[in-house]
Motif scaffolding. Structure first.
Motif, PDB file in Angstrom:
ATOM      1  N   HIS A   1     -35.892  18.813 -12.722  1.00 56.17           N
ATOM      2  CA  HIS A   1     -36.014  17.120 -12.892  1.00 56.17           C
ATOM      3  C   HIS A   1     -36.010  16.616 -11.108  1.00 56.17           C
ATOM      4  O   HIS A   1     -35.398  17.512 -10.147  1.00 56.17           O
ATOM      5  CB  HIS A   1     -34.941  16.194 -13.687  1.00 56.17           C
ATOM      6  CG  HIS A   1     -34.479  16.400 -14.631  1.00 56.17           C
ATOM      7  ND1 HIS A   1     -33.806  16.168 -15.814  1.00 56.17           N
ATOM      8  CD2 HIS A   1     -35.705  16.970 -16.056  1.00 56.17           C
ATOM      9  CE1 HIS A   1     -33.903  16.912 -16.808  1.00 56.17           C
ATOM     10  NE2 HIS A   1     -35.441  16.998 -17.030  1.00 56.17           N
TER      11      HIS A   1
ATOM     12  N   ASP B   1     -31.874  21.388 -12.532  1.00 56.71           N
ATOM     13  CA  ASP B   1     -32.744  21.652 -14.191  1.00 56.71           C
ATOM     14  C   ASP B   1     -33.935  21.039 -14.266  1.00 56.71           C
ATOM     15  O   ASP B   1     -34.742  20.521 -15.108  1.00 56.71           O
ATOM     16  CB  ASP B   1     -32.248  20.322 -14.761  1.00 56.71           C
ATOM     17  CG  ASP B   1     -31.910  19.081 -14.789  1.00 56.71           C
ATOM     18  OD1 ASP B   1     -32.537  18.963 -13.718  1.00 56.71           O
ATOM     19  OD2 ASP B   1     -31.382  18.587 -15.018  1.00 56.71           O
TER      20      ASP B   1
ATOM     21  N   ALA C   1     -28.854  14.083 -15.704  1.00 53.79           N
ATOM     22  CA  ALA C   1     -27.840  15.482 -14.795  1.00 53.79           C
ATOM     23  C   ALA C   1     -28.888  15.599 -13.166  1.00 53.79           C
ATOM     24  O   ALA C   1     -29.607  16.542 -13.372  1.00 53.79           O
ATOM     25  CB  ALA C   1     -27.503  16.801 -15.070  1.00 53.79           C
ATOM     26  N   HIS C   2     -29.524  14.142 -13.223  1.00 53.59           N
ATOM     27  CA  HIS C   2     -30.729  14.582 -12.090  1.00 53.59           C
ATOM     28  C   HIS C   2     -30.074  14.318 -10.736  1.00 53.59           C
ATOM     29  O   HIS C   2     -28.979  14.211 -10.515  1.00 53.59           O
ATOM     30  CB  HIS C   2     -31.320  13.240 -12.205  1.00 53.59           C
ATOM     31  CG  HIS C   2     -32.353  12.644 -13.938  1.00 53.59           C
ATOM     32  ND1 HIS C   2     -32.347  13.654 -14.339  1.00 53.59           N
ATOM     33  CD2 HIS C   2     -32.450  12.067 -13.807  1.00 53.59           C
ATOM     34  CE1 HIS C   2     -33.046  13.351 -14.883  1.00 53.59           C
ATOM     35  NE2 HIS C   2     -32.867  12.206 -14.951  1.00 53.59           N
TER      36      HIS C   2
ATOM     37  N   GLN D   1     -26.906  15.782 -20.345  1.00 52.85           N
ATOM     38  CA  GLN D   1     -27.925  16.784 -19.202  1.00 52.85           C
ATOM     39  C   GLN D   1     -28.768  16.199 -18.326  1.00 52.85           C
ATOM     40  O   GLN D   1     -29.420  16.660 -17.855  1.00 52.85           O
ATOM     41  CB  GLN D   1     -27.958  18.099 -20.310  1.00 52.85           C
ATOM     42  CG  GLN D   1     -26.696  18.875 -20.690  1.00 52.85           C
ATOM     43  CD  GLN D   1     -27.604  19.901 -21.133  1.00 52.85           C
ATOM     44  OE1 GLN D   1     -28.241  20.319 -22.266  1.00 52.85           O
ATOM     45  NE2 GLN D   1     -26.158  21.385 -21.756  1.00 52.85           N
ATOM     46  N   ALA D   2     -29.419  15.984 -19.691  1.00 57.39           N
ATOM     47  CA  ALA D   2     -31.131  14.591 -19.553  1.00 57.39           C
ATOM     48  C   ALA D   2     -30.571  13.786 -17.942  1.00 57.39           C
ATOM     49  O   ALA D   2     -31.250  13.304 -17.536  1.00 57.39           O
ATOM     50  CB  ALA D   2     -31.561  13.787 -20.131  1.00 57.39           C
TER      51      ALA D   2
ATOM     52  N   SER E   1     -33.804  19.013  -9.060  1.00 53.78           N
ATOM     53  CA  SER E   1     -32.632  19.618  -8.777  1.00 53.78           C
ATOM     54  C   SER E   1     -32.920  20.952 -10.058  1.00 53.78           C
ATOM     55  O   SER E   1     -33.914  21.046 -10.564  1.00 53.78           O
ATOM     56  CB  SER E   1     -31.586  18.761 -10.261  1.00 53.78           C
ATOM     57  OG  SER E   1     -32.675  17.959 -11.506  1.00 53.78           O
TER      58      SER E   1
HETATM   59 CU   LIG Z   1     -32.176  16.233 -14.730  1.00 52.80          CU
END
Ligand SMILES: [Cu+2]
Length: 117
Positions: free
Chosen positions: A105, A103, A20-21, A17-18, A101
């Motif tokens: 980021h 999320d 997933a930019h 997930q981190a 995104s």
């Molecule tokens: Cu991200």
């Protein structure tokens, strides 16, 4: 599932997930392309975007912006962003983008393309 395996899976999910930019996946005109004067720039990303927190700035060789409006959503594609351009003469143009995104980021980048006479 063992406790140890469960922890490993949880860590792997967090790590993915981190990562997933929103990275640039497609661009029209493409990076380095020589094209007829384009009416718009369309960028496709690897993740869904927060359009209001994302932008595309297109500048000519003198650094003057040639966008006709702020970047906007592409209907039916939450991973894409487009910006309409003023009529542009032949020359080299830079595209600077910032993609946030869902999320939250933020990733930025830039590339150039050339408009043929
Ligand atoms: Cu991200």
């Amino acid at each position: 599932m063992s406790r140890r395996l469960g922890l490993a899976v949880a860590f792997a999910l967090t790590a993915s997930q981190a990562l997933a930019h929103a990275h640039l996946k497609t661009a029209s005109p493409a990076d380095g392309a020589t094209v007829d004067p384009p009416a718009e720039i369309i960028l496709g990303f690897t993740e869904e975007l927060e359009v209001k927190l994302s932008s595309i700035t297109v500048k000519d060789a003198r650094g003057d912006a040639v966008s006709a409006a702020p970047a906007e959503a592409v209907s039916g594609d939450r991973k894409a962003l487009k910006v309409r351009l003023k009529p542009v003469p032949a020359g080299t143009y830079s595209v600077e983008w910032a993609a946030t995104s869902v999320d939250t980021h933020r990733v930025t980048g830039q590339y150039r393309f050339t408009v043929r006479p």
